[in-house]
Scaffold this active site. Structure first.
Site, PDB file in Angstrom:
ATOM      1  N   GLY A 339       0.830  -1.198   0.000  1.00  0.00           N
ATOM      2  CA  GLY A 339       0.000   0.000   0.000  1.00  0.00           C
ATOM      3  C   GLY A 339       0.867   1.251   0.000  1.00  0.00           C
ATOM      4  N   GLU A 363      21.621  -5.224 -21.627  1.00  0.00           N
ATOM      5  CA  GLU A 363      22.018  -6.413 -22.411  1.00  0.00           C
ATOM      6  C   GLU A 363      20.924  -6.829 -23.395  1.00  0.00           C
ATOM      7  OE1 GLU A 363      24.400  -9.434 -20.713  1.00  0.00           O
ATOM      8  OE2 GLU A 363      25.081  -8.140 -19.088  1.00  0.00           O
ATOM      9  N   THR A 365      17.043  -5.045 -24.901  1.00  0.00           N
ATOM     10  CA  THR A 365      15.695  -4.808 -24.367  1.00  0.00           C
ATOM     11  C   THR A 365      14.799  -6.035 -24.590  1.00  0.00           C
ATOM     12  OG1 THR A 365      14.944  -3.953 -26.484  1.00  0.00           O
ATOM     13  CG2 THR A 365      15.869  -2.338 -24.946  1.00  0.00           C
TER      14      THR A 365
HETATM   15  C1  LIG Z   1      21.985   1.127 -16.238  1.00  0.00           C
HETATM   16  C2  LIG Z   1      22.466   0.685 -17.574  1.00  0.00           C
HETATM   17  C3  LIG Z   1      23.620  -0.073 -17.663  1.00  0.00           C
HETATM   18  C4  LIG Z   1      24.128  -0.463 -18.918  1.00  0.00           C
HETATM   19  N1  LIG Z   1      25.333  -1.130 -18.992  1.00  0.00           N
HETATM   20  C5  LIG Z   1      25.906  -1.334 -20.213  1.00  0.00           C
HETATM   21  C6  LIG Z   1      27.244  -1.839 -20.318  1.00  0.00           C
HETATM   22  O1  LIG Z   1      27.896  -2.167 -19.318  1.00  0.00           O
HETATM   23  N2  LIG Z   1      27.799  -1.960 -21.551  1.00  0.00           N
HETATM   24  C7  LIG Z   1      27.132  -1.625 -22.679  1.00  0.00           C
HETATM   25  O2  LIG Z   1      27.691  -1.750 -23.774  1.00  0.00           O
HETATM   26  N3  LIG Z   1      25.841  -1.142 -22.615  1.00  0.00           N
HETATM   27  C8  LIG Z   1      25.234  -0.999 -21.411  1.00  0.00           C
HETATM   28  N4  LIG Z   1      23.946  -0.476 -21.330  1.00  0.00           N
HETATM   29  C9  LIG Z   1      23.250  -0.124 -22.556  1.00  0.00           C
HETATM   30  C10 LIG Z   1      22.047  -1.009 -22.871  1.00  0.00           C
HETATM   31  O3  LIG Z   1      22.481  -2.272 -23.298  1.00  0.00           O
HETATM   32  C11 LIG Z   1      21.213  -0.263 -23.908  1.00  0.00           C
HETATM   33  O4  LIG Z   1      20.614   0.836 -23.227  1.00  0.00           O
HETATM   34  C12 LIG Z   1      20.149  -1.118 -24.533  1.00  0.00           C
HETATM   35  O5  LIG Z   1      20.736  -2.111 -25.342  1.00  0.00           O
HETATM   36  C13 LIG Z   1      19.146  -0.292 -25.382  1.00  0.00           C
HETATM   37  O6  LIG Z   1      19.800   0.616 -26.202  1.00  0.00           O
HETATM   38  P1  LIG Z   1      19.293   2.152 -26.214  1.00  0.00           P
HETATM   39  O7  LIG Z   1      19.295   2.600 -24.802  1.00  0.00           O
HETATM   40  O8  LIG Z   1      20.125   2.901 -27.174  1.00  0.00           O
HETATM   41  O9  LIG Z   1      17.799   2.086 -26.705  1.00  0.00           O
HETATM   42  P2  LIG Z   1      17.291   2.072 -28.246  1.00  0.00           P
HETATM   43  O10 LIG Z   1      18.044   1.045 -28.996  1.00  0.00           O
HETATM   44  O11 LIG Z   1      17.288   3.460 -28.754  1.00  0.00           O
HETATM   45  O12 LIG Z   1      15.796   1.584 -28.051  1.00  0.00           O
HETATM   46  C14 LIG Z   1      14.704   2.449 -27.773  1.00  0.00           C
HETATM   47  C15 LIG Z   1      13.415   1.607 -27.855  1.00  0.00           C
HETATM   48  O13 LIG Z   1      13.254   1.120 -29.201  1.00  0.00           O
HETATM   49  C16 LIG Z   1      13.124  -0.292 -29.183  1.00  0.00           C
HETATM   50  N5  LIG Z   1      13.735  -0.861 -30.380  1.00  0.00           N
HETATM   51  C17 LIG Z   1      14.951  -0.572 -30.925  1.00  0.00           C
HETATM   52  N6  LIG Z   1      15.177  -1.320 -32.005  1.00  0.00           N
HETATM   53  C18 LIG Z   1      14.083  -2.101 -32.167  1.00  0.00           C
HETATM   54  C19 LIG Z   1      13.703  -3.101 -33.113  1.00  0.00           C
HETATM   55  N7  LIG Z   1      14.508  -3.453 -34.125  1.00  0.00           N
HETATM   56  N8  LIG Z   1      12.506  -3.691 -32.966  1.00  0.00           N
HETATM   57  C20 LIG Z   1      11.678  -3.341 -31.949  1.00  0.00           C
HETATM   58  N9  LIG Z   1      11.976  -2.421 -31.026  1.00  0.00           N
HETATM   59  C21 LIG Z   1      13.164  -1.808 -31.126  1.00  0.00           C
HETATM   60  C22 LIG Z   1      13.850  -0.729 -27.914  1.00  0.00           C
HETATM   61  O14 LIG Z   1      13.424  -2.009 -27.488  1.00  0.00           O
HETATM   62  C23 LIG Z   1      13.448   0.371 -26.956  1.00  0.00           C
HETATM   63  O15 LIG Z   1      12.177   0.116 -26.447  1.00  0.00           O
HETATM   64  C24 LIG Z   1      23.409  -0.113 -20.088  1.00  0.00           C
HETATM   65  C25 LIG Z   1      22.232   0.625 -19.998  1.00  0.00           C
HETATM   66  C26 LIG Z   1      21.764   1.042 -18.763  1.00  0.00           C
HETATM   67  C27 LIG Z   1      20.529   1.876 -18.703  1.00  0.00           C
END
Ligand SMILES: Cc1cc2nc3c(=O)[nH]c(=O)nc-3n(C[C@H](O)[C@H](O)[C@H](O)COP(=O)(O)OP(=O)(O)OC[C@H]3O[C@@H](n4cnc5c(N)ncnc54)[C@H](O)[C@@H]3O)c2cc1C
Length: 381
Positions: A339, A363, A365
């Protein structure tokens, strides 16, 4: 089929739990509030063999398998998901990339120090313009005599600001597309290598997330990791194991939130009786426990297959997809069961709720996991 853990695995779970409750739990609210990186506790976990569990003993690891690693990850994340995230970046990304693709010399130089947490490691793939589409990496490395010169920048790198060693991907042959990205090992202090902004995050606040920058960063050829042009392809292999790690982190997060909700439901009285006696609350608890079990089973299956030497692209993505979504649903219900108190920082569930969300993003989404799984399904005749 064998569903029970071995005596050694049960013992491992109980000793990691003792460590997490004694040496992590008391600090969790403070680390979260102040975004404090738990360096001392992480190094202590390294001394106990929890950080390099999957690496051979001769390289400073504990010589254990992925199921054992999943158990360690669950128990640490059950108390603090941030701690689990730091471990994931160190073990299954940075160190594992060196273990899978490194030369004998690189393995000997880096793995013993990373496996024991004497050194902190990070793994940089994501860039501002290349997230889900990591093959769109723009950072580049050009050959100059016997050196590589890196320019560009990475974002969202876990452990960035604390790392002694960074494994980073950069384009070495733009024409070769995804087979033109190579991996490099960079050591703290090398000229032209620096870290930038540390992000102020919604959750996972004890883990540091930040930029890694290359400005004419010159490293000898010996810092190339794996074959030239195979850094991205190797990264996909690394992520197969990494996703087991995030699945286990998600299971631990969900377990922590569920246990807090179960306990609270027995203590909190409304209408003259504990709220656990209301069927609406019982249904929530039953769904939470069932989903956690299912997530754990998917995670252990992927871990078991990996330990048997199978390729686990589909199974690790399934485990990561399901377990991360379970962590979000379970932590949401845990807040609901509390709550108004669930919204207050005096109780642990609001933090699990904030931390859990990262599991569906890092790693790869959930959308990308579905894409990976569907690709594997469509491959079968
Ligand atoms: C706290 C944190 C720790 C992290 N640690 C690491 C790390 O140690 N090393 C590293 O390299 N990265 C790291 N990352 C990065 C993480 O892996 C990326 O944020 C993630 O892969 C998504 O990339 P983006 O944030 O650019 O989102 P985007 O790729 O811009 O995605 C935005 C939205 O679009 C959707 N989307 C994109 N492409 C498609 C598709 N083809 N089909 C359907 N939907 C799609 C995504 O699912 C999401 O909902 C970290 C991120 C965070 C927040």
């Amino acid at each position: 089929m064998e569903f029970s853990l071995t005596q050694e695995q049960l013992q491992l779970r109980s000793t990691v739990r003792e460590f997490a409750e004694a040496e992590i739990a008391p600090h969790v609210p403070d680390w979260d509030e102040n975004q404090t990186f738990p360096l001392e506790a992480f190094k202590r976990a390294g001394e106990l063999g929890y950080i390099g569990s999957i690496f051979p003993e001769e390289l400073g690891g504990a010589g254990l398998g992925y199921i054992d690693y999943a158990i360690i990850m669950e128990e640490l994340s059950r108390v603090d998901p941030s701690f689990g995230l730091i471990l994931a970046a160190q073990c299954s990304l940075c160190t594992n990339h060196i273990f899978l693709a490194g030369s004998d010399e690189q393995k000997r130089r880096y793995i013993p120090k990373l496996a024991t947490a004497e050194w902190i490691g990070c793994w940089s793939l994501t860039e501002p313009e290349a997230g889900s589409d990591a093959g769109g990496t723009r950072s580049r490395a050009t050959k100059d005599g016997a050196c590589w010169v890196l320019n560009g920048g990475k974002t969202f790198t876990t452990n960035a600001q604390y790392a002694d060693v960074c494994v980073a991907m950069a384009v070495t042959d733009r024409a070769a597309s995804q087979h033109g990205i190579s991996a490099f090992i960079l050591e703290k202090g090398v000229p032209g290598y620096s870290t930038g902004k540390k992000e102020n995050k919604m959750g996972m606040r004890a883990s540091a997330t930040g930029e890694v920058l290359f400005n004419n960063c010159r490293v000898p050829e010996s810092q190339l990791l794996g074959k030239p042009g195979e850094g991205f392809v190797d990264s996909l292999r690394i992520l197969d194991g990494g996703r087991i790690s995030i699945a286990a982190l998600s299971v631990g997060t969900a377990q922590g939130a569920y246990e807090a909700a179960l306990k609270y439901s027995k203590q909190r009285k409304q209408f003259g009786r504990p709220i656990s006696e209301f069927q609406a609350i019982q249904n929530k608890l039953a769904d939470m426990a069932t989903e956690i079990d299912a997530a754990r089973l998917l995670t252990y299956r992927a871990a078991w297959l990996k330990d048997q030497g199978h390729r686990v692209t589909k199974e690790s993505s399934m485990a990561k997809l399901f377990a991360s979504e379970v962590a979000v649903r379970v932590s949401n219900e845990a807040v609901q069961i509390h709550g108004g108190y669930g919204f207050i920082k005096d109780y642990p569930v609001e933090k699990f709720y904030r931390d859990a969300k990262l599991c569906t993003i890092g790693e790869g989404t959930s959308e990308i996991q579905r894409l990976v799984i569907a690709r594997q399904l469509l491959k079968t005749p």
